[in-house]
Scaffold this motif. Structure first.
Motif, short mmCIF file in Angstrom:
data_model
loop_
_atom_site.label_atom_id
_atom_site.label_comp_id
_atom_site.label_asym_id
_atom_site.label_seq_id
_atom_site.Cartn_x
_atom_site.Cartn_y
_atom_site.Cartn_z
N VAL A 235 83.61 24.98 27.10
CA VAL A 235 83.31 23.94 26.13
C VAL A 235 83.02 22.64 26.87
N ARG A 236 82.00 21.91 26.40
CA ARG A 236 81.68 20.61 26.99
C ARG A 236 81.90 19.52 25.94
N MET A 237 82.44 18.40 26.37
CA MET A 237 82.62 17.22 25.53
C MET A 237 81.67 16.16 26.05
N ILE A 238 80.64 15.85 25.29
CA ILE A 238 79.58 14.96 25.75
C ILE A 238 79.58 13.69 24.92
N VAL B 81 81.57 16.70 15.99
CA VAL B 81 81.36 15.32 16.42
C VAL B 81 82.60 14.52 16.05
N ASN B 82 83.24 13.95 17.06
CA ASN B 82 84.50 13.22 16.86
C ASN B 82 85.53 14.09 16.13
N LYS B 83 85.54 15.38 16.50
CA LYS B 83 86.48 16.39 16.00
C LYS B 83 86.21 16.82 14.56
N ASP C 131 79.87 8.43 20.17
CA ASP C 131 80.33 9.68 19.55
C ASP C 131 80.61 10.72 20.64
N ILE C 132 81.62 11.55 20.39
CA ILE C 132 81.93 12.64 21.30
C ILE C 132 81.53 13.95 20.64
#
Length: 326
Positions: free
Chosen positions: A24-27, A65-67, A80-81
């Protein structure tokens, strides 16, 4: 400004061998990506992944996006993450299978590119299409730092297509279309005798998916508001050429509005009549008669008035001549 004409060069090459992305990537979304649609963002981050796989991951909640859960057409903001799950990615050592391609240019400057898209060419890859106009343009212009579709045309629709060469141009065009400030005109050949010289169609529209996974649109009072203005151009025996002006930009809007009014577009494989499409195919006309021929707008940077036009393709002109001779 540059006006010139160049022809696309379709090329078929084998696809690279896919491999599984490791984790998993968090961008984090950068300022340059602010306002970008989630699906477009993911296609750039996950180059080579079929669009259908990306949509499945989003709708399944694997992309967040943002969990929070999101939709493919949601727009991102700086900071945004985005959670990107493991997906089948191309082998980093394999060459990209997208051949370079150019298309007839209607207008070009430092921030905007407008082409005359041929019928039968997708604007982007996905849904069984390896690549489309935007991927071919990026491959043919490797020096370009930014090339993004400002709007979309159906695969069988020809005509004016806007590509932004700068982020601020893209955001300006998106804002223009959201406010319905530009005037987009299409020529459509429809079945039947269109009576009124000018008529407003305001049917709400809702997207739905068939059992085979094909995306469709239907009239729905509770759906999204949609407004099309139809003006009669010319009548033929059993058919009419009309100008359709989009006041909103819903998926398949002109096609569904005309079909729901009892005047389906000739050659429409989703909302038209099969027997009509087959009859015209036997005459050598095997596309949908829908062409984006005129766009009136303010330039996204200078705010100067612009009128962009794309003439009817030869196949459409030939068909109209044949109908006129009957």
């Amino acid at each position: 400004m540059r006006k010139e004409s160049s022809i696309s060069r379709p090329l078929s090459t084998p696809s690279p061998t896919p491999v599984q992305s490791p984790a998993v990537r968090m961008i984090e979304v950068t300022e340059e990506q602010d306002g970008q649609r989630l699906d477009n963002f993911l296609m750039r981050v996950c180059k080579g992944v079929p669009k259908s796989h990306i949509y499945k991951a989003v709708r399944g909640g694997e992309v967040r996006v943002n969990k929070g859960r999101v939709s493919p057409d949601d727009r991102l903001s700086t900071g945004d993450i985005v959670r990107v799950p493991p997906m089948r990615l191309p082998d980093p050592g394999a060459k990209r299978a997208v051949p370079p391609g150019e298309f007839p240019i209607v207008y070009e400057d430092e921030g905007l590119l407008v082409i005359d898209k041929p019928a039968g060419v997708a604007v982007h890859g996905g849904s069984g299409v390896s690549f489309g106009v935007i991927e071919a343009l990026r491959a043919s212009r490797p020096q370009a730092r930014f090339l993004e579709l400002a709007h979309r045309l159906d695969r069988e629709t020809s005509g004016l297509l806007l590509i932004a060469k700068k982020r601020n141009v893209l955001l300006s065009l998106h804002e223009m279309f959201r406010k319905s400030e530009g005037r987009k005109h299409y020529f459509a050949l429809i079945e039947g005798d269109w009576v009124n010289d000018r008529q407003h169609i305001r049917f709400g529209l809702t997207k739905w998916t068939t059992q085979t996974g094909e995306r469709r649109v239907k009239v729905d009072e509770a759906g999204q508001a949609a407004h099309t203005i139809i003006s009669l151009v010319k009548r033929f025996k059993g058919y009419s050429l009309v100008d359709a002006e989009l006041r909103t930009g819903r998926t398949h809007q002109i096609r569904v509005h005309l079909a729901a009014s009892g005047f389906p577009i000739v050659g429409d494989d989703k909302y038209g009549r099969d027997q009509t499409r087959a009859a015209f195919a036997r005459k050598g006309f095997s596309r949908m008669f829908l062409h984006a021929h005129r766009l009136e707008m303010l330039h996204p940077l200078t705010k100067e008035p612009m009128v962009l036009e794309a003439a009817l393709p030869k196949a459409c002109k030939k068909l109209l001549d044949e109908l006129d001779a009957q």
